[in-house]
Design a protein around this motif. Structure first.
Motif, PDB file in Angstrom:
ATOM      1  N   CYS A  56       0.852  -1.186   0.000  1.00 17.59           N
ATOM      2  CA  CYS A  56       0.000   0.000   0.000  1.00 17.59           C
ATOM      3  C   CYS A  56       0.892   1.242   0.000  1.00 17.59           C
ATOM      4  CB  CYS A  56      -0.906  -0.023   1.233  1.00 17.59           C
ATOM      5  SG  CYS A  56      -1.984   1.421   1.374  1.00 17.59           S
ATOM      6  N   LEU A  57       0.634   2.165  -0.896  1.00 18.39           N
ATOM      7  CA  LEU A  57       1.361   3.426  -0.989  1.00 18.39           C
ATOM      8  C   LEU A  57       0.429   4.550  -0.573  1.00 18.39           C
ATOM      9  CD1 LEU A  57       3.785   5.158  -1.856  1.00 18.39           C
ATOM     10  CD2 LEU A  57       2.866   5.069  -4.194  1.00 18.39           C
ATOM     11  N   ALA A  58       0.777   5.242   0.493  1.00 18.97           N
ATOM     12  CA  ALA A  58      -0.072   6.304   1.034  1.00 18.97           C
ATOM     13  C   ALA A  58       0.677   7.637   0.979  1.00 18.97           C
ATOM     14  CB  ALA A  58      -0.481   5.972   2.467  1.00 18.97           C
ATOM     15  N   LEU A  59       0.328   8.471   0.015  1.00 18.80           N
ATOM     16  CA  LEU A  59       0.934   9.795  -0.105  1.00 18.80           C
ATOM     17  C   LEU A  59       0.072  10.785   0.659  1.00 18.80           C
ATOM     18  CD1 LEU A  59       1.664   9.716  -3.951  1.00 18.80           C
ATOM     19  CD2 LEU A  59       3.212   9.086  -2.089  1.00 18.80           C
ATOM     20  N   SER A  60       0.669  11.526   1.555  1.00 19.64           N
ATOM     21  CA  SER A  60      -0.038  12.529   2.359  1.00 19.64           C
ATOM     22  C   SER A  60      -1.251  11.930   3.058  1.00 19.64           C
ATOM     23  CB  SER A  60      -0.464  13.722   1.497  1.00 19.64           C
ATOM     24  OG  SER A  60       0.657  14.358   0.935  1.00 19.64           O
ATOM     25  N   PHE A  61      -1.027  10.858   3.812  1.00 15.03           N
ATOM     26  CA  PHE A  61      -2.123  10.205   4.524  1.00 15.03           C
ATOM     27  C   PHE A  61      -2.732  11.185   5.522  1.00 15.03           C
ATOM     28  CE2 PHE A  61      -4.136   7.651   7.782  1.00 15.03           C
ATOM     29  CZ  PHE A  61      -4.820   6.713   7.035  1.00 15.03           C
ATOM     30  N   PRO A  62      -4.054  11.425   5.448  1.00 17.05           N
ATOM     31  CA  PRO A  62      -4.696  12.372   6.372  1.00 17.05           C
ATOM     32  C   PRO A  62      -4.938  11.709   7.736  1.00 17.05           C
ATOM     33  CG  PRO A  62      -6.311  11.494   4.857  1.00 17.05           C
ATOM     34  CD  PRO A  62      -4.991  10.891   4.465  1.00 17.05           C
ATOM     35  N   LEU A  63      -3.935  11.768   8.577  1.00 18.74           N
ATOM     36  CA  LEU A  63      -3.996  11.114   9.882  1.00 18.74           C
ATOM     37  C   LEU A  63      -5.136  11.646  10.743  1.00 18.74           C
ATOM     38  CD1 LEU A  63      -2.454   8.934  11.419  1.00 18.74           C
ATOM     39  CD2 LEU A  63      -1.000  10.716  12.347  1.00 18.74           C
ATOM     40  N   HIS A  64      -5.483  12.909  10.544  1.00 17.45           N
ATOM     41  CA  HIS A  64      -6.591  13.544  11.272  1.00 17.45           C
ATOM     42  C   HIS A  64      -7.004  14.809  10.523  1.00 17.45           C
ATOM     43  CE1 HIS A  64      -3.647  16.508  12.589  1.00 17.45           C
ATOM     44  NE2 HIS A  64      -2.878  15.510  12.993  1.00 17.45           N
ATOM     45  N   PRO A  65      -8.203  15.319  10.795  1.00 19.95           N
ATOM     46  CA  PRO A  65      -8.569  16.614  10.205  1.00 19.95           C
ATOM     47  C   PRO A  65      -7.625  17.700  10.735  1.00 19.95           C
ATOM     48  CG  PRO A  65     -10.504  15.497  11.103  1.00 19.95           C
ATOM     49  CD  PRO A  65      -9.300  14.734  11.579  1.00 19.95           C
ATOM     50  N   PRO A  66      -7.399  18.750   9.969  1.00 19.47           N
ATOM     51  CA  PRO A  66      -6.495  19.811  10.426  1.00 19.47           C
ATOM     52  C   PRO A  66      -6.876  20.338  11.814  1.00 19.47           C
ATOM     53  CG  PRO A  66      -7.158  20.207   8.161  1.00 19.47           C
ATOM     54  CD  PRO A  66      -7.981  19.064   8.672  1.00 19.47           C
ATOM     55  N   GLY A  67      -5.908  20.349  12.708  1.00 21.89           N
ATOM     56  CA  GLY A  67      -6.118  20.888  14.052  1.00 21.89           C
ATOM     57  C   GLY A  67      -6.882  19.978  15.005  1.00 21.89           C
ATOM     58  N   ARG A  68      -7.239  18.791  14.586  1.00 22.17           N
ATOM     59  CA  ARG A  68      -8.023  17.881  15.433  1.00 22.17           C
ATOM     60  C   ARG A  68      -7.267  16.568  15.622  1.00 22.17           C
ATOM     61  NH1 ARG A  68     -13.376  16.832  13.142  1.00 22.17           N
ATOM     62  NH2 ARG A  68     -13.576  15.652  15.067  1.00 22.17           N
ATOM     63  N   THR A  69      -6.137  16.624  16.289  1.00 19.93           N
ATOM     64  CA  THR A  69      -5.281  15.455  16.447  1.00 19.93           C
ATOM     65  C   THR A  69      -5.939  14.325  17.228  1.00 19.93           C
ATOM     66  OG1 THR A  69      -4.246  16.431  18.389  1.00 19.93           O
ATOM     67  CG2 THR A  69      -3.161  16.807  16.282  1.00 19.93           C
ATOM     68  N   GLU A  70      -6.961  14.640  18.020  1.00 19.48           N
ATOM     69  CA  GLU A  70      -7.643  13.594  18.795  1.00 19.48           C
ATOM     70  C   GLU A  70      -8.493  12.691  17.900  1.00 19.48           C
ATOM     71  OE1 GLU A  70     -10.483  16.886  18.282  1.00 19.48           O
ATOM     72  OE2 GLU A  70      -8.380  16.833  18.892  1.00 19.48           O
ATOM     73  N   ALA A  71      -8.843  13.140  16.719  1.00 16.18           N
ATOM     74  CA  ALA A  71      -9.671  12.356  15.793  1.00 16.18           C
ATOM     75  C   ALA A  71      -8.768  11.558  14.848  1.00 16.18           C
ATOM     76  CB  ALA A  71     -10.592  13.284  15.009  1.00 16.18           C
ATOM     77  N   THR A  72      -7.941  10.706  15.423  1.00 14.03           N
ATOM     78  CA  THR A  72      -6.924  10.010  14.634  1.00 14.03           C
ATOM     79  C   THR A  72      -7.493   8.904  13.740  1.00 14.03           C
ATOM     80  OG1 THR A  72      -4.812   8.846  14.714  1.00 14.03           O
ATOM     81  CG2 THR A  72      -6.377   8.368  16.483  1.00 14.03           C
ATOM     82  N   ARG A  73      -6.865   8.776  12.601  1.00 18.39           N
ATOM     83  CA  ARG A  73      -7.195   7.698  11.656  1.00 18.39           C
ATOM     84  C   ARG A  73      -6.085   6.658  11.631  1.00 18.39           C
ATOM     85  NH1 ARG A  73      -8.543  12.610   7.935  1.00 18.39           N
ATOM     86  NH2 ARG A  73     -10.717  12.948   8.451  1.00 18.39           N
ATOM     87  N   LEU A  74      -5.253   6.687  12.646  1.00 19.85           N
ATOM     88  CA  LEU A  74      -4.127   5.760  12.723  1.00 19.85           C
ATOM     89  C   LEU A  74      -4.558   4.296  12.656  1.00 19.85           C
ATOM     90  CD1 LEU A  74      -1.081   5.475  12.939  1.00 19.85           C
ATOM     91  CD2 LEU A  74      -1.319   5.583  15.425  1.00 19.85           C
TER      92      LEU A  74
END
Length: 155
Positions: A56-74
């Motif tokens: 899997c190649l993930a370019l610029s994976f959106p780990l969370h919405p901007p400024g909302r680090t608690e909403a992680t997609r990890l």
């Protein structure tokens, strides 16, 4: 019109759009690598395994919405279960490199110095835009050879 979303199905979310075969060295077989940028990277992470991909190649994976680090997609990224390369801009507001785990199994992270979410670098930055794209290409090719084409024990 520029800047407006088309109505209907989001073509970028279609995982088949990011599928590209990578020729394997063994017996002329092909290995599938599923990838995308931003939302496409999320889609690739969620579907790579079910599509029978070898990576899997993930370019610029959106780990969370901007400024909302608690909403992680990890968990989406860690749940791929395949060798995964994340190429992330150093200044990406949707996931800075230090927010990714150092010790995740099957996850490689490459950082574009000064890069934003679009992997664009400042004009007076550490690297030029051409050098930044060179980092993307070279790191991807190296990862493909090491983790996909050169790894005969997988897939």
């Amino acid at each position: 019109m520029a800047g407006r979303r088309a109505q209907g199905r989001d073509r970028a979310a279609d995982p088949r759009r990011g599928a590209a075969p990578c020729r394997r060295r063994d017996a002329g077989a092909y290995a599938l690598v599923v990838g995308g940028r931003s939302a496409g990277a999320r889609s690739a992470a969620r579907t790579a395994r079910s599509l029978g991909a070898s990576g899997c190649l993930a370019l610029s994976f959106p780990l969370h919405p901007p400024g909302r680090t608690e909403a992680t997609r990890l968990p989406e990224l860690l749940g791929v279960g395949l060798p995964t390369l994340v190429v992330q801009g150093e200044r990406d507001p949707m996931g800075r490199p230090e927010e990714f785990p150092d010790d995740a199994r099957d996850l490689d992270l490459v950082v574009v110095p000064g890069g934003d979410h679009g992997l664009k670098v400042p004009a007076q930055g550490e690297v030029t835009q051409d050098e930044a794209m060179g980092i993307v290409v070279e790191s991807t090719l190296e990862w493909l050879v090491r983790e996909v084409a050169g790894n005969r024990s997988r897939g």
